[in-house]
Design a protein around this motif. Structure first.
Motif, mmCIF file in Angstrom:
data_model
loop_
_atom_site.group_PDB
_atom_site.id
_atom_site.type_symbol
_atom_site.label_atom_id
_atom_site.label_comp_id
_atom_site.label_asym_id
_atom_site.label_seq_id
_atom_site.Cartn_x
_atom_site.Cartn_y
_atom_site.Cartn_z
ATOM 1 N N ASP A 3 0.800 -1.217 0.000
ATOM 2 C CA ASP A 3 0.000 0.000 0.000
ATOM 3 C C ASP A 3 0.837 1.273 0.000
ATOM 4 O OD1 ASP A 3 1.051 -0.197 2.496
ATOM 5 O OD2 ASP A 3 -0.845 -0.092 3.575
ATOM 6 N N HIS A 4 2.161 1.137 -0.036
ATOM 7 C CA HIS A 4 3.039 2.308 -0.001
ATOM 8 C C HIS A 4 4.386 1.928 -0.577
ATOM 9 C CE1 HIS A 4 4.436 6.211 1.467
ATOM 10 N NE2 HIS A 4 5.556 5.611 1.824
ATOM 11 N N GLU A 22 4.852 11.708 -7.736
ATOM 12 C CA GLU A 22 4.037 11.606 -6.517
ATOM 13 C C GLU A 22 2.587 11.989 -6.781
ATOM 14 O OE1 GLU A 22 7.260 12.304 -2.949
ATOM 15 O OE2 GLU A 22 6.444 14.087 -3.946
ATOM 16 N N GLU A 25 1.068 8.962 -8.766
ATOM 17 C CA GLU A 25 0.870 7.799 -7.892
ATOM 18 C C GLU A 25 1.111 8.239 -6.443
ATOM 19 O OE1 GLU A 25 -0.218 5.381 -5.989
ATOM 20 O OE2 GLU A 25 -0.421 4.460 -7.962
ATOM 21 N N ARG A 27 0.637 6.948 -3.717
ATOM 22 C CA ARG A 27 1.166 5.946 -2.770
ATOM 23 C C ARG A 27 2.687 5.871 -2.832
ATOM 24 N NH1 ARG A 27 -2.394 0.958 -4.776
ATOM 25 N NH2 ARG A 27 -1.989 2.061 -6.752
ATOM 26 N N CYS A 28 3.300 6.628 -3.722
ATOM 27 C CA CYS A 28 4.760 6.697 -3.833
ATOM 28 C C CYS A 28 5.283 7.878 -3.026
ATOM 29 C CB CYS A 28 5.182 6.893 -5.294
ATOM 30 S SG CYS A 28 5.550 5.374 -6.157
ATOM 31 N N GLU A 29 6.302 7.634 -2.233
ATOM 32 C CA GLU A 29 7.012 8.706 -1.538
ATOM 33 C C GLU A 29 8.449 8.718 -2.040
ATOM 34 O OE1 GLU A 29 8.603 9.952 2.925
ATOM 35 O OE2 GLU A 29 7.479 8.085 2.623
ATOM 36 N N THR A 331 2.266 2.173 -10.077
ATOM 37 C CA THR A 331 0.853 1.834 -9.872
ATOM 38 C C THR A 331 0.619 0.340 -10.068
ATOM 39 O OG1 THR A 331 0.106 4.036 -10.530
ATOM 40 C CG2 THR A 331 -1.491 2.243 -10.718
ATOM 41 N N LEU A 334 2.111 -1.596 -7.070
ATOM 42 C CA LEU A 334 1.309 -1.410 -5.860
ATOM 43 C C LEU A 334 -0.033 -2.124 -5.952
ATOM 44 C CD1 LEU A 334 2.241 2.321 -5.301
ATOM 45 C CD2 LEU A 334 2.581 0.495 -3.615
#
Length: 349
Positions: A3-4, A22, A25, A27-29, A331, A334
């Motif tokens: 989820d991350h 970011e 998507e 959920r991307c850091e 994406t 994930l």
């Protein structure tokens, strides 16, 4: 990672494009510190300024970032050695995306263990460079067909000369070796210009613009039909010197050769001989076996050769295209699906 995704920006990437990823998507850091990355000299300069040096403290910070991420945007420092270090010191690393389309070669050079190759998903930027490389391929074939060396020499000598024949692309058979992203774009472009297009590939792929596809063991049969050969194949053990001296003996006299794949696919010494004796009338090379091409290479002295320093794939939009590709693959990963352009970790291409 379901989820991350924590991503270390390990190769030059502008802050604008970090934010784009970011946003595409969420959920991307992306973990990044622009002061730890070499400045880019031009678009697509993934290695950055070769004069850049991190201080000891900066190097420690850079490596700490690499060891605390789930994924890496780029081969760290564009260095196979640093990739090997990262794989060893970060057991949580699960994904590395290479800025290069031929990133498998960099992975091969890292000498990773089988466990590391099985644990880490490697993806490449294949497809991003397809359009500009296909344009270079068209340029190369046309330069040979329209006798660019002769025109250039006559202009240099201020000689008008008499009339002479030029070949027409619409009356030529073009062999495209390789049916990946670049190869298929070449096929489509040459077909659109009226050429008869045939292809060589390990397996038969559907492309309505190909008249025939030749597979393993049939390359000699294919080159015998070709007025021009366009190489788009990756550099692997299987493709090393695939266009051998024996194969080059089978080409029609006056054949045009273009290479936008990898230089190792062609036996370079045999190619030089074929260019000297006229079996190859002309060659446009974006890649060579050893890069940069040594100053004493006979290729520099051949008037029927154009050499591009592995730069035909670069364009002003490359960095954004790679960032968008990365976001799409993020994406997919994930969501538990297969990412784009996954590297074959057995043959490493």
């Amino acid at each position: 990672m379901a989820d991350h995704l924590t991503v270390a920006v390990a190769t030059p990437l502008s802050e604008e494009l970090c934010l784009l990823i970011e946003a595409r998507e969420p959920r991307c850091e992306l973990i990044r510190d622009q002061s730890l990355l070499p400045p880019m000299r031009y678009p697509g300069d993934h290695a950055g300024d070769p004069g850049f040096r991190r201080t000891a403290r900066q190097e420690e910070a850079f490596r700490a970032m690499l060891t605390h991420a789930d994924a890496s945007y780029g081969i760290p420092g564009e260095s196979p050695q640093l990739l090997a270090w990262t794989a060893e010191h970060n057991p949580g690393l699960r994904w590395v995306h290479t800025a290069a389309a031929g990133g498998g070669a960099q992975v091969r050079q890292a000498g990773l263990s089988r466990e590391q190759l099985d644990r880490i998903t490697f993806t490449t930027s294949a497809g991003v460079h397809a359009a500009p490389l296909a344009e270079f391929a068209v340029f190369g074939v046309l330069a040979g067909a329209k006798l660019l060396p002769r025109l250039t020499a006559q202009k240099h000598d201020r000689t008008w000369g008499g009339a002479f024949l030029m070949r027409q692309l619409s009356q030529m058979t073009v062999l495209v070796a390789g049916m990946g992203h670049i190869g298929n774009r070449c096929i489509d472009d040459f077909h659109a210009l009226g050429a008869r297009v045939i292809a060589y590939n390990r397996s038969v792929h559907d492309n309505p613009n190909v008249s025939a596809v030749y597979t393993t063991g049939q390359l000699g049969e294919a080159v015998e039909q070709a007025d021009a050969i366009v190489v788009t194949l990756p550099g692997t053990e299987r493709t090393n010197k695939l266009l051998s001296a024996e194969i080059l003996q089978q080409v029609r006299p006056g054949t045009i050769l273009v290479n936008v794949g990898r230089g190792t696919v062609i036996d370079q010494a045999a190619m030089v001989n074929a260019l000297a004796d006229g079996r190859l009338a002309f060659a446009a090379l974006d890649v060579v076996a050893d890069e940069p091409l040594p100053t004493d290479s006979p290729l520099w002295g051949l008037p029927n050769v154009i050499i591009s320093p592995h730069t035909a794939g670069l364009d002003a939009h490359e960095d954004r295209s790679i960032a968008e590709l990365f976001a799409r693959s993020a994406t997919l990963i994930l969501d538990g699906r297969e990412p784009l352009n996954r590297v074959n970790t057995v043959e490493l291409y």
